[in-house]
Every structure is written in C-alpha cells, then in structure tokens.
Design an enzyme around this catalytic site. Structure first.
Site, PDB file in Angstrom:
ATOM      1  N   HIS A 269       0.823  -1.215   0.000  1.00 37.35           N
ATOM      2  CA  HIS A 269       0.000   0.000   0.000  1.00 37.35           C
ATOM      3  C   HIS A 269       0.859   1.269   0.000  1.00 37.35           C
ATOM      4  CE1 HIS A 269      -3.401  -2.571   0.329  1.00 37.35           C
ATOM      5  NE2 HIS A 269      -3.142  -2.943   1.564  1.00 37.35           N
ATOM      6  N   ASP A 320      -5.287  -7.840  -3.557  1.00 36.04           N
ATOM      7  CA  ASP A 320      -5.610  -7.624  -2.151  1.00 36.04           C
ATOM      8  C   ASP A 320      -6.924  -8.285  -1.734  1.00 36.04           C
ATOM      9  OD1 ASP A 320      -5.602  -6.750   0.457  1.00 36.04           O
ATOM     10  OD2 ASP A 320      -5.498  -4.632  -0.004  1.00 36.04           O
TER      11      ASP A 320
END
Length: 455
Positions: A269, A320
């Site tokens: 991220h 994800d």
C-alpha cells in the site's frame, strides 16, 4: 516441448516480431528466437504474465457485501474490517480451499501467471489451532495446485490488536500466534509447499507494525532468512497516527531506520507517505506493492507513483481483497489516480515508453521481485509465465507495439482479448477459459450457499 509462435513479443530488448518461444518439460522458457518449427500454439501478442503480489484469497467471498452505509456516518476502512471479522468466523478449511481455487482461477483468466498469497487465516474459530498447525497453508497450496497457478506462500505473523499490544479478539484470534508458534507454523508451511510443484516457494509476512511488536519482528526476521518479506505499511491515516503515538515515528520512517530494508522486502500500500519517505523507500530497492482497486474501495489514499518511479523505485500490483480481479484495471486505476491528483495526463509515461508499457513492465518486474520468482521476462531460463492475446478484435484492431498495451489497459476490453495463459509452462487458460473453470465455479457456488452473507 511446447512451441509458441507469436506475431509480436515484448522481450527484455523491446518489441520483436514473429518469434518462436519454446517451453521445456520443466516449465521454463528454453529458447526465444526465429520461427523454425511447427508450433503447438499461435498467439497474436505475447507478454510476460505478471505475478499478483498481494492477495487475501478468502476475502473474495465478501465481494459486494460491504458497500452499504453503516450506522456510523464516519464509515471507513475500520468498519469494513469489523464486518470482515464477523464473516470469517464461518469459514472452514474446505470453504477456504474452494474460495482460493476460484480466486486463483480468476487471476489466471485475468492474465496473472502467479500469486503471492498473504495468508493470515491460520486457526479455527476462537483461535484454536488445528491438529495440523499449518492446515490452512496446506489448503492454499492445494487450491493453487488445482488452479495451476504459480505460488509464493506468505504465512503471516499476527500477534496483537494494535500498537498498545492489546490482545486479539473476535475474528482476529484466528490469525494469532506468538513468535515461537509462528515459526513452527512457518516451517510446516515450508514443508507443504515443498511437496507441491517446483515453482512454488515460501516467504514470510509480518502483518504490520500494529500487529507485530518490534521484538517479535526482530525475532522472526532473525529466523526466517530466506525468501521475500512482505508487510502492510502506511495504508491508513489512523494507522500512521497509532504508530507515531507508540513508536515515535511514522511507519515508513521507523521501518527504514530500524531494519535493513532491501530488495527482499515488499511493502504493501504505502498510500500514506511523505515526500521524504517516498524518496527513501525508492532508494532502498524494496518493492512498493500497490493494490489500486482495493485502495480505492477502502478509501486508503493515493500512492505517490510519479515521485516513486521518478526516483527509480520498483512497484508491482496485487488484488488484495479480490473485490474485482482484473490486471488491466489495476494498472489503469494507478495511472488515473495520478492524473486526478495532479490534473495531468500520461503521468507515468517516459520519453521512450508509453504509459501502458511503463505500467505493464513495472508489474512484471516488480511482481517477480516481490514473489521471489524467476519470471517477469520472456527470456531463456525463466519460468514460462506467459500471457497470449488476440489482437484481431474491436479493442486492439491489430495495433502494434506500445499502442497495443495502451489499448489493453485503457480501451476497456483488455481482459476479453486474453486467449492463453501459461504458468510455469502449465497451459491453464485456452481460448480465454480456464481448463477447470466449470468445476471450480460449481464448488465455489456450493460453498457460498453454506455461508451466511448477511453480515
């Protein structure tokens, strides 16, 4: 021996036309050169199939279930997280394997050749260990074998509910281990992967600076000296504030100051970094693991991609939460986020490479590094992770070179152009369909009928 003839091929030396790629019996590329033999397969456009560097497979079963506004007007990532914990109290090993098989099949049909599974669902409900401590790791490995996808298994160390070292509660207890038990679980996971295909491998994943304390992080890094290291880092503003309050530094700042972050690391991220942190992380050689669709879905923020790539940083892409598994949309979403923030166009393009080519080559290079997998380029000796596409359609219109990749990513029909995918030589997608598609979908549908989805 498989022999592919391709009209256009993206090689490490750039675009080449009318090439022959041979795949040996071990699943590696044996030869790239002029066409000289009768082919077993023909494709219009051949690209390296990137590795999906960040997946939580079980969350695919939640896709579309957390989009209503909750009672809290400040609904955010943290309310999504609470709902996720309620959901996973239902999951059995059979459920997890069925969900993971579907996820891995969908990744292959989307053009990924391998996956790094950030695997933290270890125990039974309430945190009770299974008789086989690595039961869930075995299920992930079995699902990858069923789908035929290359696997980097990343068992996750998760010990605390926050930087204040509070105990895990609710669904979190299924994740939890102290360092000693985690290292035993990791060894069992290594054995599970060793029994699988030759291209499967193992890394390690301290979950985050919230879930692992400094002593625990140091302990597992001292013991697990091989394979990639993945960690969530600087995803949310609240996360940054919590780390600052307890460790007296921002997450990226603290990690770089306290550990030898290098090319083994993949930091996931990184949507909340200062300019100085962006430059420093780029210089470390680590991969910034980006998941633009999930980051958009959860309102994480925008990664500083122009600055990071401008400093020579390495990026890769993952799906994800698997809310939508689509390689080309992940790439497009990163580029569009940069344009929206900076009021620009072609934000990540360079003077000699188009936006789409920069994005795609970054995905292939960064994914290979993050997965510890010898893939990402079409060259002899590398795993034959290959993506074949048809260009004689309304989306590509027989376009050439960089324009073909730009059209795949930005033209809206990229996934429909996928004809073939090979993973370590396994020809798992043909004519756009996975070879076990129907059976995997039917098992997934049966699994979903057993789960309570009103969460």
């Amino acid at each position: 021996m498989q022999i592919i003839h391709a009209k256009q091929v993206l090689t490490p030396q750039g675009w080449q036309d009318d090439l022959e790629i041979t795949i040996d019996a071990n699943g590696r590329i044996a030869h790239v050169g002029m066409q000289r033999q009768a082919p077993t397969d023909r494709v219009s456009l051949l690209l390296p199939a990137p590795l999906n560097l960040h997946s939580h497979a079980f969350q695919r079963a939640m896709a579309g279930l957390t989009e209503a506004r909750g009672p809290d007007p400040r609904d955010s990532f943290w309310s999504w997280r609470r709902l996720m914990y309620k959901f996973l109290d239902q999951l059995t090993p059979d459920h997890v394997q069925a969900i993971a098989a579907l996820v891995f099949m969908e990744m292959l049909e989307a053009g990924y050749g391998a996956v790094a599974e950030f695997h933290y669902l270890h125990h039974d409900v309430g945190g009770v260990p299974y008789t086989n401590l690595a039961e869930m790791s075995h299920r992930i490995t079995a699902a990858a074998e069923q789908a035929g996808i290359g696997l980097t298994l990343l068992p996750v160390h998760y010990q605390f509910g926050g930087c204040d070292l509070r105990a895990l509660n609710g669904g979190q207890r299924r994740f939890g281990n102290d360092p000693e038990r985690f290292l035993r679980l990791h060894q069992d996971a290594v054995a599970a992967v060793a029994a699988g295909p030759a291209d499967f491998t193992v890394g390690i994943a301290p979950h985050s600076l919230r879930a692992v304390d400094p002593d625990g992080l140091a302990t597992i890094l001292e013991q697990a000296t091989c394979g990639p290291i993945h960690m969530h880092l600087a995803e949310q503003v609240a996360e940054v504030d919590e780390v600052v309050a307890h460790l007296r530094a921002r997450p990226t700042e603290w990690l770089l100051a306290n550990h030898n972050v290098d090319a083994r690391w993949c930091l996931i991220h990184c949507t909340q970094m200062t300019q100085a942190e962006t430059i420093a992380l780029a210089a470390s050689g680590a991969v910034a693991g980006l998941c633009p669709l999930t980051e958009s879905n959860l309102g994480d923020g925008i990664f500083n991609g122009t600055a990071y790539l401008g400093q020579g940083g390495t990026i890769g892409f993952g799906s994800d939460s698997n809310v939508h598994i689509t390689l080309f949309e992940e790439l497009k979403t990163l580029e569009y986020s940069q344009r929206l923030r900076d009021l620009s166009r072609a934000a990540l393009a360079t003077q000699d490479r188009s936006t789409g080519r920069v994005l795609f080559e970054s995905a292939a290079k960064g994914g290979a590094q993050a997965g510890g997998r010898h893939c990402g380029v079409i060259e002899a000796g590398f795993w034959a992770d290959l993506l074949g596409l048809d260009d004689d359609n309304q989306w590509l219109c027989n376009r050439q070179r960089d324009a073909s990749i730009d059209s795949l990513i930005f033209g809206g029909g990229g996934q429909a152009c996928i004809s073939d995918v090979w993973s370590a030589g396994r020809h798992v997608v043909q004519k756009g369909r996975h070879f076990r598609r129907d059976a995997i979908i039917n098992t997934f549908k049966t699994t979903m009928s057993q789960l309570e989805t009103n969460i």
